[in-house]
Design a protein around this motif. Sequence first.
Motif, PDB file in Angstrom:
ATOM      1  N   SER A   1      69.093  39.084  -8.350  1.00  0.00           N
ATOM      2  CA  SER A   1      69.831  40.029  -7.509  1.00  0.00           C
ATOM      3  C   SER A   1      70.720  39.289  -6.514  1.00  0.00           C
ATOM      4  N   HIS A   2      71.434  40.105  -5.704  1.00  0.00           N
ATOM      5  CA  HIS A   2      72.313  39.552  -4.664  1.00  0.00           C
ATOM      6  C   HIS A   2      71.543  38.976  -3.485  1.00  0.00           C
TER       7      HIS A   2
ATOM      8  N   GLN B   1      62.617  42.549  -4.819  1.00  0.00           N
ATOM      9  CA  GLN B   1      63.814  41.709  -5.015  1.00  0.00           C
ATOM     10  C   GLN B   1      64.040  40.839  -3.785  1.00  0.00           C
TER      11      GLN B   1
ATOM     12  N   SER C   1      68.490  43.029   4.914  1.00  0.00           N
ATOM     13  CA  SER C   1      69.611  43.968   4.885  1.00  0.00           C
ATOM     14  C   SER C   1      69.923  44.424   6.316  1.00  0.00           C
TER      15      SER C   1
ATOM     16  N   CYS D   1      75.686  50.507  -4.427  1.00  0.00           N
ATOM     17  CA  CYS D   1      74.555  51.323  -3.987  1.00  0.00           C
ATOM     18  C   CYS D   1      74.153  50.859  -2.582  1.00  0.00           C
TER      19      CYS D   1
ATOM     20  N   GLY E   1      70.946  50.666   0.211  1.00  0.00           N
ATOM     21  CA  GLY E   1      69.579  50.807   0.703  1.00  0.00           C
ATOM     22  C   GLY E   1      69.686  50.613   2.207  1.00  0.00           C
ATOM     23  N   GLY E   2      69.864  49.379   2.604  1.00  0.00           N
ATOM     24  CA  GLY E   2      70.194  49.063   4.001  1.00  0.00           C
ATOM     25  C   GLY E   2      71.668  48.762   4.144  1.00  0.00           C
ATOM     26  N   GLY E   3      72.355  48.582   3.021  1.00  0.00           N
ATOM     27  CA  GLY E   3      73.814  48.437   3.051  1.00  0.00           C
ATOM     28  C   GLY E   3      74.354  47.049   2.718  1.00  0.00           C
ATOM     29  N   SER E   4      73.499  46.091   2.303  1.00  0.00           N
ATOM     30  CA  SER E   4      74.015  44.722   2.224  1.00  0.00           C
ATOM     31  C   SER E   4      74.828  44.409   0.974  1.00  0.00           C
ATOM     32  N   ASN E   5      74.372  44.846  -0.223  1.00  0.00           N
ATOM     33  CA  ASN E   5      75.181  44.479  -1.403  1.00  0.00           C
ATOM     34  C   ASN E   5      76.490  45.252  -1.394  1.00  0.00           C
TER      35      ASN E   5
ATOM     36  N   GLY F   1      64.235  49.683  -3.392  1.00  0.00           N
ATOM     37  CA  GLY F   1      65.129  49.059  -2.409  1.00  0.00           C
ATOM     38  C   GLY F   1      66.062  50.057  -1.737  1.00  0.00           C
TER      39      GLY F   1
ATOM     40  N   ALA G   1      68.942  47.012 -12.479  1.00  0.00           N
ATOM     41  CA  ALA G   1      67.848  47.399 -11.579  1.00  0.00           C
ATOM     42  C   ALA G   1      68.008  48.885 -11.262  1.00  0.00           C
TER      43      ALA G   1
ATOM     44  N   GLU H   1      68.024  50.371  -8.526  1.00  0.00           N
ATOM     45  CA  GLU H   1      68.953  50.520  -7.391  1.00  0.00           C
ATOM     46  C   GLU H   1      70.392  50.472  -7.901  1.00  0.00           C
ATOM     47  N   THR H   2      70.658  49.439  -8.708  1.00  0.00           N
ATOM     48  CA  THR H   2      72.002  49.228  -9.253  1.00  0.00           C
ATOM     49  C   THR H   2      72.437  50.416 -10.100  1.00  0.00           C
TER      50      THR H   2
ATOM     51  N   GLY I   1      71.745  43.860  -9.277  1.00  0.00           N
ATOM     52  CA  GLY I   1      70.596  43.137  -9.839  1.00  0.00           C
ATOM     53  C   GLY I   1      70.225  43.659 -11.208  1.00  0.00           C
TER      54      GLY I   1
END
Length: 461
Positions: free
Chosen positions: A111-112, A140, A231, A264, A266-270, A339, A384, A386-387, A416
Amino acid sequence: MTDQTKYQLTEKDLPEAWYNINPDMPASPGPILHPVTKEPVTPEFLSVLFPMRFIQEAVSDQRWIEIPDPVRDVYRLWRPTPLIRARRLEKLLETPAHIYYKNEGVSPVGSHKPNTAVAQAFYAAEEGVHGFTTETGAGQWGSALAMACNFFDLACDVFMVKVSYSQKPYRRIVMETFGAEVTPSPSDRTEFGRKVLAEDPDSPGSLGIAISEAIEAAVKSDGKSKYSLGSVLGPVLMHQTVIGLEALKQFELAGEYPDIVIGCVGGGSNFSGLAFPFLHENFTAGKNTRIIAVEPTACPTLTKGLYTFDYGDTAKMAPIVKMHTLGHSFVPAGIHAGGLRYHGMAPHVCALYDHGDIEARAVQQLGAFAAALQFTRTEGIIPAPETAHAVKVAIDEAIKCREEGISKVIVFNFSGHGLLDLAAYDAYLCGELKDYEHPEEKIKAAIELLPEIPESSIASG
Ligand SMILES: Cc1ncc(COP(=O)(O)O)c(C=O)c1O
């Protein structure tokens, strides 16, 4: 435009600096407040939790922040990641759109997340601390931090959300293989974990609860351990911008420029990692790319949450920030995209959303898995869960292009792969998964527990 499928950069194209969006933010992401005093936090408070360099990055107004050589050296193991044109998916959808994805699934842990884990581990090692405590949802983030800690000789103590701990034993094994200690959360190792278990012995856990346990473990370690977050915080989003910076160069090779960027959240990082460098072009170079954040309907933070001040964790130990929130006590349904089960959202992402610079969309779990299957069966990679949410919106946008007879360039962050999430695919294929709408009453109840913030603190943002 070329007829290539894969756009590869070489190691010498690896970005030398991260993009820090702070000086370009069109609206303030708000202050970071102390969870008890509710006043702006001091560097001394934050330094109990985070390495000093990380704190300096959080408040920096420097647009480009040099990536330290030891961090770039580790990045070279898998970066630059490929930008791929999903030609076979386009064909399946009979769309005139051009669909690209930036494949962060090629990192060693899939993943990232290592993009920030490596930077944070380097900063902690530089300060000479013993190790990190952290939380993980799907595993992850925990896997990424376990790998990074292992590279920099740090201990890694991971609180893993219990529902994922049982759904995803292989990620626990990955973490343990790197030498990390993994504990299902809520646990009896912390005061807060014991309190949650006393109230609900069957609690599935949540990221908010696991964050509280990890913070408590760091605070009570007498300075031996720091806490690492995968994140939400500004520096984490910034470390991820290598994704978008590489993608900008790759689109030059492709001879195209995206009309739509999707990630996508979750907390915003990717999402931020891909989107912020394109937003920089929107802000400074007259570009007009649409940017879409995708979240699950079971945890619809941006689309249904309140934009206000809330704690980052359930036990009210983490700093208070201004964000779209479902309430720090909100425990989302145990969907497979672990995530994406976070009650809040990165303050930068929220400020951009509130200001109208980005859009948000919530999608159902079943739709996301159906899209993931279309992607897998054409492009050959299992996303994944999430992805899969980003894949779903990329496909929806491509179908809209077909219906409207227009060609657009769409790129999404393939955050991911899902090779360790096969239990989720098994459940989907057996027809055992269901959709979840967010329970409105639960959110209303959670929102009543929001902290009251003094005017002077609000103004400090
Ligand atoms: C593969 C993958 N994508 C996305 C996310 C969501 O996190 P974030 O919004 O910080 O990118 C996670 C979190 O664990 C993840 O594992």
